[in-house]
Design an enzyme around this catalytic site. Structure first.
Site, PDB file in Angstrom:
ATOM      1  CG  ASP A  57     -14.735  71.052  -2.777  1.00 22.80           C
ATOM      2  OD1 ASP A  57     -15.453  70.246  -3.047  1.00 22.80           O
ATOM      3  OD2 ASP A  57     -14.358  71.364  -1.596  1.00 22.80           O
ATOM      4  CE1 TYR A 109      -8.356  62.010   0.974  1.00 23.35           C
ATOM      5  CE2 TYR A 109     -10.662  61.983   0.287  1.00 23.35           C
ATOM      6  CZ  TYR A 109      -9.281  62.774   0.311  1.00 23.35           C
ATOM      7  OH  TYR A 109      -9.086  63.708  -0.259  1.00 23.35           O
TER       8      TYR A 109
END
Ligand code: NAD
Length: 360
Positions: free
Chosen positions: A252, A141
């Site tokens: 998640d 990222y």
């Protein structure tokens, strides 16, 4: 001297859930004489609308000065088409990296009252209590170079880079081992060492750090297998330590074991334990403005903040107990609703936690 907490509600459901978390924090502040001063500012889309950038310098300065930051969520369709470098999510990445918040703690705990809300069988998830430790300021990222280029034949090619240094791996591995030591003394390091060079180094360094933690049982797992094991037999895990992208995805996934992403808080800590606390979910534009979002992940983030940044264990325990009592009363927002329960909105859920906390 008072402690300063910076409140950044963000976008979408952010302001709705933050309003409830602030109510709970204010009651805790009063009840436990915490002497907190709350300061509010904007981030993400709200900051783009106000300042033209997703994180203004003055907001970053306030975050540096504050003793802790409580954040809602950022992003939404309104800002999806703008230049990638000033998207709302960039504000979030910037505040995490500028504050050096490399250690992201994401507990996935199944409240027994919500066993029915999970899509998995109750016997697979009941009693679930996992902690995912995600590296937050490195990896793909943030890696350079990144971008899109046009090849000689006119075709476009996009690329990202996944770098990890030994020191980045070592410090997150230590957080993983420290957390495991406080819990069930089992650490599973998740990587893709059969394919990625960064993961090979990751595994080597984790093995090195393990020598300082002989009391913690270390195992390694490839990320594809970890994804499978998390739904097959999630209770085999105690603490998982993994890189930024794998942790993003696996946490998640773990959230669904607990019934809803609306239940999952998180803490992001720097090397000295200063932290930013936020729910794991995003700004949920599909339900924003309807007053139906679950505020519990943000309320539980307040509890993590009291525990990890301020060592206020009694106040943190009380908030968790208040949440549990409200679930005992059968109150459910839509995301955790099951038949026979009492469906309530964001505000009613927040009010119920406040009432339970006052009565404890
Ligand atoms: P999301 O987490 O916002 O939503 C996923 C699903 O979960 C949606 O159906 C949503 O309604 C539901 N949901 C999420 N939180 C809920 C809550 N508290 N109560 C009830 N239901 C809830 O993820 P997404 O849809 O992929 O992303 C939406 C926006 O949020 C995007 O702009 C994305 O970039 C951003 N995002 C921000 C963060 C953050 O701020 N930390 C994290 C993830 C996504």
């Amino acid at each position: 001297m008072s402690k300063q907490i910076l409140i950044l509600p963000g976008d979408g459901i952010g302001p709705e859930i933050m309003a409830e978390a602030v109510k709970v924090l204010s009651v805790a502040n009063e009840k436990y004489a915490l002497n907190f001063e709350l300061v509010e500012d904007v981030i993400g889309g709200a900051a783009i609308d106000k300042h033209g950038v997703p994180l203004a310098d003055e907001t970053l300065a306030r975050a540096r000065k504050a003793d802790a930051v409580l954040l809602g969520a950022v992003g939404g369709p309104k800002w999806d088409k703008i230049e990638r470098d000033i998207r709302p999510e960039r504000g979030l990445l910037k505040i995490r990296s500028q504050l050096g918040l490399f250690g992201n703690l994401r507990p996935a705990i199944l409240y027994p009252q919500l066993a029915e809300a999970s899509t998995l069988k109750p016997e697979v998830v009941s009693g679930l209590d996992i902690l995912i430790v995600r590296e937050l300021t490195g990896g793909i990222y943030f890696g350079q170079p990144r971008g899109t280029e046009t090849l000689e034949n006119g075709e476009r090619k996009a690329f990202d880079t996944l770098p990890y240094s030994e020191s980045e791996i070592r410090r997150i591995a230590k957080v993983g081992f420290d957390m495991a030591r406080l819990r069930g003394k089992k650490l599973c390091s998740v990587d893709k060492a059969n394919v990625l060079a960064s993961s090979q180094l990751w595994r080597e360094i984790v093995e090195e750090v393990a020598k300082d933690y002989p009391d913690v049982a270390l195992s390694h797992m490839y990320v594809d297998n970890a994804a499978m094991q998390l739904v097959r037999a999630p209770k085999q895990f105690d603490v998982i330590v993994t890189d930024n992208m794998f942790g993003d995805i696996l946490s998640d996934q773990a959230s669904m074991l607990t019934g809803s992403i609306g239940m999952l808080p998180s803490a992001s800590l720097d090397i000295d334990g200063k932290g930013m606390y936020e729910p794991c979910h995003g700004s949920a534009p599909d339900i924003a403005g309807q007053g139906i979002a679950n505020p519990l992940a943000t309320i539980l983030s307040v509890s993590m903040m009291l525990r990890y940044s301020f060592s206020q264990t009694a106040a943190a325990d009380a908030i968790e107990q208040a949440v549990s009592q409200v679930l005992d009363q059968g109150l459910r927002t839509g995301d955790i609703y099951s038949e026979g329960c009492n469906k309530v909105g964001t505000q009613a859920m927040g009010d119920a936690v406040v009432a339970a906390l006052r009565n404890l």
